[in-house]
Design an enzyme around this catalytic site. Structure first.
Site, PDB file in Angstrom:
ATOM      1  N   GLN A   1     -26.382   1.374 -14.734  1.00 19.71           N
ATOM      2  CA  GLN A   1     -25.717   0.407 -14.018  1.00 19.71           C
ATOM      3  C   GLN A   1     -26.968  -0.070 -13.083  1.00 19.71           C
ATOM      4  OE1 GLN A   1     -25.165   1.855 -10.660  1.00 19.71           O
ATOM      5  NE2 GLN A   1     -24.774  -0.430  -9.978  1.00 19.71           N
TER       6      GLN A   1
ATOM      7  N   ARG B   1     -17.016   3.495   4.940  1.00 18.52           N
ATOM      8  CA  ARG B   1     -15.959   4.775   4.470  1.00 18.52           C
ATOM      9  C   ARG B   1     -15.945   5.491   5.615  1.00 18.52           C
ATOM     10  NH1 ARG B   1     -19.690   4.916  -0.485  1.00 18.52           N
ATOM     11  NH2 ARG B   1     -18.994   2.885  -1.289  1.00 18.52           N
TER      12      ARG B   1
ATOM     13  N   LYS C   1     -19.819  -5.660 -13.315  1.00 16.36           N
ATOM     14  CA  LYS C   1     -18.737  -4.760 -12.897  1.00 16.36           C
ATOM     15  C   LYS C   1     -18.309  -5.087 -11.552  1.00 16.36           C
ATOM     16  CE  LYS C   1     -18.221   0.394 -11.998  1.00 16.36           C
ATOM     17  NZ  LYS C   1     -18.421   0.404 -10.475  1.00 16.36           N
TER      18      LYS C   1
ATOM     19  N   HIS D   1     -14.136  -0.878  -7.319  1.00 13.74           N
ATOM     20  CA  HIS D   1     -15.123   0.198  -6.759  1.00 13.74           C
ATOM     21  C   HIS D   1     -14.348   1.474  -6.266  1.00 13.74           C
ATOM     22  CE1 HIS D   1     -19.629   0.206  -6.342  1.00 13.74           C
ATOM     23  NE2 HIS D   1     -19.350   1.195  -5.914  1.00 13.74           N
TER      24      HIS D   1
ATOM     25  N   ARG E   1     -13.373   1.832  -2.466  1.00 16.67           N
ATOM     26  CA  ARG E   1     -14.704   2.191  -1.855  1.00 16.67           C
ATOM     27  C   ARG E   1     -15.501   0.921  -1.214  1.00 16.67           C
ATOM     28  NH1 ARG E   1     -16.037   7.494  -3.115  1.00 16.67           N
ATOM     29  NH2 ARG E   1     -18.155   7.005  -2.643  1.00 16.67           N
TER      30      ARG E   1
HETATM   31  C1  LIG Z   1     -18.640   9.111  -5.641  1.00 14.35           C
HETATM   32  C2  LIG Z   1     -18.671   7.418  -6.023  1.00 14.35           C
HETATM   33  C3  LIG Z   1     -19.976   6.962  -6.534  1.00 14.35           C
HETATM   34  C4  LIG Z   1     -20.092   5.816  -7.126  1.00 14.35           C
HETATM   35  N1  LIG Z   1     -21.192   5.182  -7.234  1.00 14.35           N
HETATM   36  C5  LIG Z   1     -21.182   4.130  -7.705  1.00 14.35           C
HETATM   37  C6  LIG Z   1     -22.561   3.443  -8.013  1.00 14.35           C
HETATM   38  O1  LIG Z   1     -23.552   4.184  -7.948  1.00 14.35           O
HETATM   39  N2  LIG Z   1     -22.376   2.415  -8.793  1.00 14.35           N
HETATM   40  C7  LIG Z   1     -21.254   1.640  -9.324  1.00 14.35           C
HETATM   41  O2  LIG Z   1     -21.369   0.400  -9.930  1.00 14.35           O
HETATM   42  N3  LIG Z   1     -20.171   2.232  -9.017  1.00 14.35           N
HETATM   43  C8  LIG Z   1     -19.855   3.368  -8.254  1.00 14.35           C
HETATM   44  N4  LIG Z   1     -18.752   3.971  -8.044  1.00 14.35           N
HETATM   45  C9  LIG Z   1     -17.683   3.261  -8.598  1.00 14.35           C
HETATM   46  C10 LIG Z   1     -17.128   3.776  -9.824  1.00 14.35           C
HETATM   47  O3  LIG Z   1     -18.215   3.294 -10.815  1.00 14.35           O
HETATM   48  C11 LIG Z   1     -15.631   3.251 -10.276  1.00 14.35           C
HETATM   49  O4  LIG Z   1     -15.695   1.922 -10.053  1.00 14.35           O
HETATM   50  C12 LIG Z   1     -14.753   3.847  -9.387  1.00 14.35           C
HETATM   51  O5  LIG Z   1     -14.931   5.206  -9.261  1.00 14.35           O
HETATM   52  C13 LIG Z   1     -13.499   3.801 -10.171  1.00 14.35           C
HETATM   53  O6  LIG Z   1     -12.402   4.357  -9.435  1.00 14.35           O
HETATM   54  P1  LIG Z   1     -11.979   5.880  -9.748  1.00 14.35           P
HETATM   55  O7  LIG Z   1     -12.608   6.759  -9.190  1.00 14.35           O
HETATM   56  O8  LIG Z   1     -10.385   5.679  -9.144  1.00 14.35           O
HETATM   57  O9  LIG Z   1     -12.014   6.274 -11.135  1.00 14.35           O
HETATM   58  C14 LIG Z   1     -18.903   4.971  -7.151  1.00 14.35           C
HETATM   59  C15 LIG Z   1     -17.434   5.955  -7.432  1.00 14.35           C
HETATM   60  C16 LIG Z   1     -17.463   7.160  -6.635  1.00 14.35           C
HETATM   61  C17 LIG Z   1     -16.186   7.770  -6.485  1.00 14.35           C
END
Ligand SMILES: Cc1cc2nc3c(=O)[nH]c(=O)nc-3n(C[C@H](O)[C@H](O)[C@H](O)COP(=O)(O)O)c2cc1C
Ligand SMILES: Cc1cc2nc3c(=O)[nH]c(=O)nc-3n(C[C@H](O)[C@H](O)[C@H](O)COP(=O)(O)O)c2cc1C
Ligand SMILES: Cc1cc2nc3c(=O)[nH]c(=O)nc-3n(C[C@H](O)[C@H](O)[C@H](O)COP(=O)(O)O)c2cc1C
Ligand SMILES: Cc1cc2nc3c(=O)[nH]c(=O)nc-3n(C[C@H](O)[C@H](O)[C@H](O)COP(=O)(O)O)c2cc1C
Lengths: 379, 379, 379, 379
Positions: free
Chosen positions: A127, A164, A254, A278, A281
């Site tokens: 990613q 956050r 994404k 995301h 987030r």
């Molecule tokens: C702790 C954490 C760190 C994340 N870091 C990234 C990241 O570095 N790059 C990214 O594209 N998405 C990141 N995401 C988003 C995830 O790829 C994903 O879209 C998301 O967690 C999906 O939702 P869910 O946790 O409800 O399954 C992160 C999510 C979490 C929870």
């Protein structure tokens, strides 16, 4: 709890094992966490249509995504700093994904660098964030190619990082310098299992892929600062073409929530998109993926591969997302919790739960293979 | 609490008397328990239309189902392992049903075998699962006939068992071998009343109908394992014809949630169907019975007898289900709680509560007999 | 709490002063208490339309109901056993109503008999149940006439009494004989203020109007039993004509929830109706009054006087009911709580709160008199 | 908590620092607080439409309101008695607003008088209530002109004050004389930080602007009494013309919830209106501002400047209100909490949070300036 029966159990186990600030970092969403909750409740409200007395003895979960044969249409979403959840966490997760026959996606801001993961596990996805320093981006793409990555996931929903509140409250963000370090150290001291296994033996704890350009300032405390300074808010669809020109393999955009953006992604060379907020987030208040997905699938389904994530907590949720129009589904927190709770075994076990749950959902909606899962199974 | 005023009171009493894992087994649903809750909330939202000043001094609850005259259009649903709730529990429940003039339905996976119940109570219904070993199935049907069963209930919503997280957490499932036994023994020890009365004096605790083929491995710990291995996911409507050909009496298909399946059941020889989601214990996320029932009643009402269960907790709920289109209503947890709390007397008392509540609901909607309960009484 | 700012504060004060079983008796509803809650939430959802800059210096709350001039369109609903809430409670409440210029309605099953209230306060309304013993009914009507009652309220929604689980749990109902008496005595002992003031000095505690026919069995413990045995479920609209023929004054039918019944009441000689679900104490699951009222007002408004009750907790709620189509509004629990908390002064104060709140609501919706309150002020 | 990450954190800090009655005064709403909650939940439900890959490196928050250039379309709403939250609180808040480049609006019932604020900070807005004593009103308008106020905010939704149950419960209102004083003193004694800094050193604590006419009776305890006696319920749109004739500068009518009233305000000379329900503190049960705003913006947008408040707790909420049709947004409790928690610095910091949050929301909805925020960004 002795054993985890669900991802929610893994959440409880993760909370018990991780220092407070790390658990909050994984668990939290941005602002009032409205979207974080919508993700889960909107999925739960998707009603399935039970069918009976169809022969469901042979259920085939396998699917093909981007020319790759997968044991099931599931992948591990990129999760930054996952290497803090378990000793060399990304390596453990990648191995678990390999064992389960599904792709692992490494984050730009992982603890383990590309090469370390590549040395330990089968080809994975990488990613990429849009970074101001284009030379560094090119270098990362080259490293991904060298590591044999099978797809590039280009995350577009973070031109600026969302706030956050939990990170500020827990001391992960905001509390700079020694004060912040002490506070986190104190929280870690209250979790001796983690402190010994991950805190001490899991070092180094810098951002593996970013360390080269960060020099000595690549510790955890510099993570959010680096993101704030180096993520590029000028990014436009032209930049996707720039990435496209540098990367031959499958390119997945994404962070799409709008049909118009989905069309633009297809127009500019994406092979796939991930409908995602995301995990709640980034911009709080946007639609859940469950609500955003159907019109997007209508708009570009067939033209590009449509993946989805955010809010998926069970195999039932995976089936729901497929029924709403996704070709594949990514798990975020689900694997982060399992990794924190029980390392590689935890992630493998969690993927096993997902598989069994998918089988039950398919058996009782009368689907014996993935293409059979359509909107027709929604009640 | 000294006396129970409602099925919810019986639930509280059951929780206080049963070992933890048994209460959780009765009380729980599958996965996130979304459907389990929908069953109750959707019924509660069905609004009744009050009518006044109609002579309601003579209210007749009696009804005829499958040629049988019943004191009220209610039956006790098949509940597996009910014999663990009270000493020789199925016998006690069957007697209570007989006293109240309503049918009792014995589960395939009961503790007491068919013959034991037949010896103690009037003709009852027998519930059959589709089992891989067809010879064993034929044998069960023959036993049911020999026992004089008045109807055969063929359950079709369990080609594969859904996952109940609570069973895994409580130690009923998942914790195999000695560890699991110890854990359950410990929970039983904390309920001495039950341990003495049921745990010791209520033996044997195997699956009475299945014991012959299971041999010595027919203890509680083998229950879920046996189900997983012997339930038949190849089952199709052809198999219903197979059952039909072996059974002359009324044949009721249990676990229908879709109008198309209701039609298919009728086409393949069913005399009745039960609109049911197995009390929210199989595919989580499916419609509540209250939502699923009306279109099904429209589709096959008149052609076959339409029964319904899942979520019924009071006589008001019974009347609601009748108004939504059911010809009769089954109680599941309601009687399981009452049996656990107070044995045969508890079930009798609970059925008395249901009757009184039905009378009040009928009096205040202006219905003096069962056929008068139509959608017209919904507000 | 030192002083009550709202009826909810009076509820808290009542809970602190009354023996448990009495508080539960007032506070509870029937069955799952779905309608009890709907009454309050449906009213709260009725949105008002704020208007500004209209001269609201002179607001006139007075209204005429059944030829009687009232200080505001509010009355105290019949509440059985109110004499247990405070020493000779019905007398105190009647005095408070008189002071506030609104009608008090005495229940058939009051503690104080008609004559006692008549001796102490201005003309009031009398509520009559349909009783099997017609001679006794005629006698009650005659007594009401003798007491100078200004209206007869004929309650039609209790052909059979609904089941209130709380009464069974608290020991008010169900626990017969000495066991029940002891239990209630124990609860009373824990409320010494009440025990001395009401329990001892407020005697006798029988049903004042019913005592003559009950003889010595007219204690509290006989209350529910008497109702069960003497309320008449054969009642039809013909019986209303019977009452009509015996009573010259205003005749109000209480307990209407359906437009058809409203029309029938008008057809059979009623001067007014009360849209009411008995405060959620009879058929649980019926519509809230707020939802039932508008179509009824459309059906018979103008032909008969339309009153409403159930769920009204503030002057804002009174204005909402008026806007939904009521000509007047009855308060049930609101005054029962206030009486229990602070006797006559409490009821007067509570009525003062209602008045002030009505004034604010009218000022901010731009209404300077009662007829101005129409559906037009709903947002 | 060490630092506040959001206005909700400031709320928690304020609760910890203020005497109980003061916190309740700020925090509470009128009656059942239905509208207070609707304000927040209705805003949270406004879903934003995320857009990606648009260059959002340069986001301009500046806007022009009433000829004034503002750093962002935000203002501090008039909050009575704010001078009790921090030492000379209105001065501190006015300075914070000035530093952030947004208008501060002084309440008629402030602790610091107009002149004191004027001496310490840049031109601000002045909020005026309609007061019976017209000579005094004219005098206040003259003082505002003399203080160089840049706009006059004329509040029209308080012809009579709504009842706030919490004020009665906390002892702020209702408990007159020495009893009330003692109770408040006791609550203050439990907050020594506040008692020393504000209670002692922040004196005098009278209503600065009203003191001249009140004489010695201008203490806190006289506040509500004065309002009740001197607010003018005869006010009509004619009176707006009276104010208009006395004031040359921008005239803003505060407290509009209805399109008809918005039109009337414009007809009678208002330059702007504030869609507001007084933060849920006046007529409970009215629409949230989020629901009331769109039709009002449709009715008078373009003709007059449309501002909005009530329920705004974050920069995301500000963007939501702008998208719903507002030209600018006022913060009420948000700044009152921050002022109580951390004085001028708190308000500045809070405004900084709002700004950053607006930037994120704009970046992720693809808006680089304020005019770009239209209903088009709603999902
Ligand atoms: C702790 C954490 C760190 C994340 N870091 C990234 C990241 O570095 N790059 C990214 O594209 N998405 C990141 N995401 C988003 C995830 O790829 C994903 O879209 C998301 O967690 C999906 O939702 P869910 O946790 O409800 O399954 C992160 C999510 C979490 C929870
Ligand atoms: C503890 C338990 C065991 C059950 N076992 C069986 C069974 O063996 N066979 C069957 O067809 N249904 C079984 N059911 C489903 C019931 O027959 C019925 O469909 C369900 O309980 C109705 O929902 P309710 O519990 O909300 O009333 C079981 C239900 C429970 C709660
Ligand atoms: C404790 C209690 C006793 C009641 N007794 C009577 C009664 O004797 N006769 C009657 O017609 N209604 C009776 N009611 C119903 C009230 O007249 C009224 O319809 C109801 O209380 C209105 O609902 P509210 O309590 O939500 O205001 C009673 C209500 C309560 C709460
Ligand atoms: C403690 C407090 C005092 C207030 N005093 C005044 C006032 O004196 N004049 C006025 O016009 N509005 C007053 N308001 C209303 C605010 O100006 C504003 O409309 C409201 O606070 C907006 O809602 P919010 O608090 O949810 O942001 C007051 C609000 C609060 C919370």
């Amino acid at each position: 709890m002795t054993a985890a029966a669900s991802t929610l159990d893994y959440r409880a186990l993760a909370r018990a094992r991780l220092p407070h600030f790390l658990f909050e970092y994984i668990d939290g969403g941005s602002y009032a966490e409205v979207t974080l909750q919508r993700n889960v409740t909107d999925l739960a409200e998707v009603a399935l249509r039970q069918r009976v007395m169809t022969d469901v003895s042979a259920i085939d979960l396998s699917t093909e995504l981007f020319g790759q044969r997968l044991a099931m249409p599931v992948a591990l979403a990129p999760v930054g700093l996952a290497g803090m959840n378990a000793r060399r966490g990304e390596v453990q997760a990648a191995r678990a994904a390999q064992a389960a026959g599904v792709p692992f996606c490494l984050s730009t801001v992982s603890v383990c660098p590309l090469a370390e993961v590549a040395a330990a596990a089968a080809p994975f996805w990488f990613q990429l964030y849009m970074i101001r320093d284009r030379a560094f981006m090119i270098d990362l793409i080259d490293q991904a190619r060298a590591a044999g990555c099978s797809a590039l996931v280009f995350t577009v929903d973070m031109p600026v990082p969302g706030s956050r509140y939990r990170d500020l409250r827990s001391g992960l963000a905001g509390a700079a310098g020694i004060a912040g370090s002490l506070r986190r150290a104190w929280q870690a001291a209250r979790r001796p299992g983690w402190a010994w296994d991950v805190g001490l033996q899991g070092r180094p704890h810098h951002l593996g892929n970013v360390a080269p350009v960060l020099g000595s300032n690549s510790g955890l405390e510099d993570f959010l600062g680096w993101m704030r300074n180096n993520f590029d808010p000028t990014v436009t669809w032209r930049d996707l073409e720039f990435v496209r020109s540098r990367w031959d393999g499958p390119l997945i955009v994404k962070g799409i929530l709008d049909p118009d953006d989905a069309r633009l992604a297809a127009d500019h060379g994406a092979d796939g998109i991930i409908v995602s907020n995301h995990g709640g987030r980034q911009l709080d208040g946007v639609l859940s993926s469950a609500k955003a997905l159907p019109p997007i699938a209508d708009a570009v389904g067939g033209r590009v591969t449509v993946l989805a994530d955010s809010g998926v907590r069970s195999g039932l949720d995976v089936v729901r997302m497929l029924a709403l129009g996704a070709d594949g589904v990514l798990l975020g927190r689900a694997w982060a919790y399992a990794l924190a709770a029980a390392g590689e075994q935890g992630v493998r076990h969690m993927l096993g739960l997902i598989e069994v749950e998918m089988r039950v959902a398919m058996a009782l909606t009368g689907c014996t293979n993935i293409p059979a899962i359509t909107r027709d199974i929604l009640a």
